[in-house]
Enzyme design. Structure first.
Site, PDB file in Angstrom:
ATOM      1  N   ARG A 197      -2.737  -2.042  -3.213  1.00 15.44           N
ATOM      2  CA  ARG A 197      -3.971  -1.296  -2.965  1.00 15.44           C
ATOM      3  C   ARG A 197      -3.944  -0.044  -3.835  1.00 15.44           C
ATOM      4  NH1 ARG A 197      -6.029   1.566   2.609  1.00 15.44           N
ATOM      5  NH2 ARG A 197      -8.055   2.102   1.806  1.00 15.44           N
ATOM      6  N   ARG A 213     -11.752  14.825   8.667  1.00 18.12           N
ATOM      7  CA  ARG A 213     -12.629  15.257   7.558  1.00 18.12           C
ATOM      8  C   ARG A 213     -14.000  15.634   8.094  1.00 18.12           C
ATOM      9  NH1 ARG A 213     -11.208  10.013   4.759  1.00 18.12           N
ATOM     10  NH2 ARG A 213      -9.234  10.426   3.698  1.00 18.12           N
ATOM     11  N   GLY A 239     -14.823   0.966  15.189  1.00 14.82           N
ATOM     12  CA  GLY A 239     -15.890  -0.041  15.192  1.00 14.82           C
ATOM     13  C   GLY A 239     -15.502  -1.305  15.945  1.00 14.82           C
ATOM     14  N   GLU A 240     -14.216  -1.699  15.852  1.00 15.04           N
ATOM     15  CA  GLU A 240     -13.783  -2.940  16.492  1.00 15.04           C
ATOM     16  C   GLU A 240     -13.485  -2.760  17.976  1.00 15.04           C
ATOM     17  OE1 GLU A 240     -10.448  -4.527  14.237  1.00 15.04           O
ATOM     18  OE2 GLU A 240     -11.535  -4.087  12.383  1.00 15.04           O
ATOM     19  N   ASN A 241     -13.062  -1.548  18.342  1.00 13.49           N
ATOM     20  CA  ASN A 241     -12.540  -1.355  19.705  1.00 13.49           C
ATOM     21  C   ASN A 241     -13.394  -0.530  20.648  1.00 13.49           C
ATOM     22  OD1 ASN A 241      -9.855  -2.648  19.426  1.00 13.49           O
ATOM     23  ND2 ASN A 241      -9.634  -1.125  17.815  1.00 13.49           N
ATOM     24  N   GLU A 297      -8.161  -6.030   5.126  1.00 13.53           N
ATOM     25  CA  GLU A 297      -8.035  -5.656   3.708  1.00 13.53           C
ATOM     26  C   GLU A 297      -6.868  -6.395   3.057  1.00 13.53           C
ATOM     27  OE1 GLU A 297      -9.011  -1.144   3.346  1.00 13.53           O
ATOM     28  OE2 GLU A 297      -8.638  -1.577   5.445  1.00 13.53           O
ATOM     29  N   ASN A 330       0.878  -1.179   0.000  1.00 10.64           N
ATOM     30  CA  ASN A 330       0.000   0.000   0.000  1.00 10.64           C
ATOM     31  C   ASN A 330       0.917   1.231   0.000  1.00 10.64           C
ATOM     32  OD1 ASN A 330      -1.880   1.978   0.411  1.00 10.64           O
ATOM     33  ND2 ASN A 330      -2.702   1.136   2.322  1.00 10.64           N
ATOM     34  N   HIS A 355     -12.956   2.369   0.765  1.00 14.46           N
ATOM     35  CA  HIS A 355     -12.897   1.245   1.728  1.00 14.46           C
ATOM     36  C   HIS A 355     -13.579   0.008   1.157  1.00 14.46           C
ATOM     37  CE1 HIS A 355     -13.039   4.551   5.036  1.00 14.46           C
ATOM     38  NE2 HIS A 355     -11.780   4.157   4.891  1.00 14.46           N
TER      39      HIS A 355
HETATM   40  P1  ADP Z   1      -7.291   4.129   9.529  1.00 13.10           P
HETATM   41  O1  ADP Z   1      -8.494   4.718   8.872  1.00 13.10           O
HETATM   42  O2  ADP Z   1      -6.121   5.046   9.608  1.00 13.10           O
HETATM   43  O3  ADP Z   1      -6.961   2.711   9.080  1.00 13.10           O
HETATM   44  P2  ADP Z   1      -8.020   2.827  12.031  1.00 13.10           P
HETATM   45  O4  ADP Z   1      -8.975   1.830  11.454  1.00 13.10           O
HETATM   46  O5  ADP Z   1      -6.730   2.330  12.578  1.00 13.10           O
HETATM   47  O6  ADP Z   1      -7.754   4.016  11.044  1.00 13.10           O
HETATM   48  O7  ADP Z   1      -8.799   3.602  13.183  1.00 13.10           O
HETATM   49  C1  ADP Z   1      -8.238   4.630  13.930  1.00 13.10           C
HETATM   50  C2  ADP Z   1      -9.248   5.037  14.995  1.00 13.10           C
HETATM   51  O8  ADP Z   1      -9.557   3.891  15.771  1.00 13.10           O
HETATM   52  C3  ADP Z   1      -8.747   6.108  15.940  1.00 13.10           C
HETATM   53  O9  ADP Z   1      -9.731   7.114  16.105  1.00 13.10           O
HETATM   54  C4  ADP Z   1      -8.541   5.368  17.247  1.00 13.10           C
HETATM   55  O10 ADP Z   1      -8.911   6.149  18.345  1.00 13.10           O
HETATM   56  C5  ADP Z   1      -9.469   4.176  17.140  1.00 13.10           C
HETATM   57  N1  ADP Z   1      -8.871   3.033  17.847  1.00 13.10           N
HETATM   58  C6  ADP Z   1      -7.859   2.278  17.412  1.00 13.10           C
HETATM   59  N2  ADP Z   1      -7.513   1.341  18.346  1.00 13.10           N
HETATM   60  C7  ADP Z   1      -8.326   1.535  19.401  1.00 13.10           C
HETATM   61  C8  ADP Z   1      -8.496   0.930  20.672  1.00 13.10           C
HETATM   62  N3  ADP Z   1      -7.740  -0.107  21.050  1.00 13.10           N
HETATM   63  N4  ADP Z   1      -9.464   1.396  21.477  1.00 13.10           N
HETATM   64  C9  ADP Z   1     -10.257   2.411  21.088  1.00 13.10           C
HETATM   65  N5  ADP Z   1     -10.142   3.048  19.906  1.00 13.10           N
HETATM   66  C10 ADP Z   1      -9.211   2.619  19.062  1.00 13.10           C
END
Ligand code: ADP
Length: 412
Positions: free
Chosen positions: A90, A240, A342-344, A392, A7, A179
């Site tokens: 990518r 953004r 979304g995951e965390n 991805e 990428n 995405h």
């Molecule tokens: P990108 O679009 O750069 O790939 P990511 O998918 O890594 O971004 O997402 C970054 C966002 O996810 C940030 O706002 C960050 O705060 C949040 N994030 C990442 N890891 C964690 C975590 N362990 N707990 C809570 N939020 C997280």
């Protein structure tokens, strides 16, 4: 076969080497500050990791360094570059030309170049990455995987903008969405995970990271997505602004402010306004402090009113998209959360689903706690709510393997 996933950004090159026999990640790394003082490579393979600091003048040098470290006696995982069967890249923008990944040839490169005006920051860098790998790995097949491809199934009513039609016909001004590789991976994998077929299912994917987008997927095909001609449209993001009245651009151009909030005193260009909207807005612009959702959560917990507002705007925007996509599809069976936020961020997921009971989405607060691939709705909830970590890289590697072995991309 071992597949290298690349990428390339304007000053960076991210890579991952995957053994497709078992889909195992062998090594990954990031070359940063290409062509800028302080360039370096961060590399890891299993437990081992290293940082190499040296002058990296261009993408070709970055690709050379990546291959060198992959063959390093201590940190490497291959003995020769011949072990790399193919490279998957990518590519941000495929315009309306690509509905799937492609083996790179002169025509594909020309088409990526034609899309430079649509992805001015990313496409030139992506092409530099492809050409650098072609040079340093002569004869190794290269594959382009487009961020826009999955969204090409949108019907015209979803992708057209209400500007004079000739702008779409002559200049291809329309919604593309981004995405796509993530939306495709998550919409496929959630069905496998739940043991169901995507056919007949209405799915809303919430990809929430630094950049965020939602998609509406019916029968496995994208019906609509929140990003547009560029990734600026849609949700409030890290930096953004997301969707707003286009007339705001003119108003801000005519009445710009300095960093301290006082009038600048002369108009600025549309490009300068878009720079503010892309890089200084979103969570950062509203909070005035950070683009990172973790910082926003900490600030909000400490009572920072601007951070609370930023959080509320993000949650409200996601809810509105979920509501509109459910209406557009005539219902929703599955809502999926993915990417960094979304995951965390279980607290944000809870706020998004709160109040959606009227449409059959009921969150189980216990199941929602923590991370990992899981169902987070109550047993019996009409809408199944899930967390599916995105991947991805694996999607890029699978498409690459398919194209070099069979010449066709499977629907995986
Ligand atoms: P990108 O679009 O750069 O790939 P990511 O998918 O890594 O971004 O997402 C970054 C966002 O996810 C940030 O706002 C960050 O705060 C949040 N994030 C990442 N890891 C964690 C975590 N362990 N707990 C809570 N939020 C997280």
């Amino acid at each position: 076969m071992k597949i290298l996933v690349v990428n390339a950004g304007s000053s960076s090159l991210k890579y991952q080497l995957i053994d497709m026999d078992g889909e195992k990640e062998l090594a990954k790394g990031l070359v940063e500050r290409i062509g800028i003082e302080g360039s370096r490579l961060k590399h890891s393979a299993g437990e081992k990791s290293t940082v190499v600091e040296e002058a990296i003048p261009d993408h070709e040098a970055a690709a050379q360094l990546m291959l060198k470290i992959l063959q390093d006696p201590e940190y490497g995982v291959i003995r020769s570059t011949d072990e790399i069967g193919a490279v998957g890249h990518r590519v941000l923008h495929g315009g309306n030309k690509f509905t799937a990944s492609m083996l790179v040839n002169a025509d594909v490169k020309a088409a990526i170049r034609e899309c430079f005006p649509l992805g001015p920051l990313h496409n030139p860098a992506n092409l530099m990455g492809i050409e650098a790998c072609e040079k340093v790995m002569k004869g190794t097949p290269q594959v382009a995987v487009f961020d826009t491809a999955f969204h090409q199934t949108m019907p015209p009513k979803a992708y057209m903008y209400g500007v004079p039609k000739m702008y779409e016909e002559k200049l291809h001004v329309r919604r593309y969405g981004f995405h796509g590789t993530s939306h495709r991976y998550v919409s496929r994998w959630v069905c496998e995970f739940l043991g169901i077929s995507p056919i007949g299912k209405k799915i809303i994917i919430c990809h929430l990271g630094n950049g965020s987008s939602l998609s509406a997927v019916m029968d496995g095909k994208c019906q609509d997505t929140s990003m547009g001609l560029t990734p600026l449209e849609g949700l409030l993001m890290g930096t953004r602004c997301g969707s707003c009245d286009p007339a705001v651009v003119q108003f801000m151009a005519n009445n710009p402010l300095k960093e301290d909030g006082t009038p600048l005193g002369h108009p600025i260009s549309v490009d300068e306004v878009l720079n503010i909207m892309n890089k200084k807005s979103g969570l950062l612009g509203i909070s005035g402090k950070s683009s990172d959702c973790r910082d926003i959560d900490d600030l909000a917990a400490a009572g920072d009113e601007n951070a609370i507002l930023a959080q509320e705007m993000l949650v409200y925007g996601i809810k509105k998209y979920i509501g509109s996509y459910a209406a557009a599809m005539g219902g929703v069976d599955i809502i999926c959360f993915t990417a960094g936020i979304g995951e965390n961020n279980d607290a944000l997921r809870a706020k998004v689903i709160e109040g959606l009971e009227f449409m059959g989405a009921e969150l189980d607060p216990e199941k929602n706690k923590g991370r990992g691939e899981k169902v987070i709705s109550k047993d019996g909830s009409k809408v199944t709510v899930c967390v599916i970590p995105t991947n991805e890289e694996i999607m890029i590697a699978r498409d690459t393997l398919d194209l070099v072995t069979t010449g066709k991309v499977r629907d995986h």
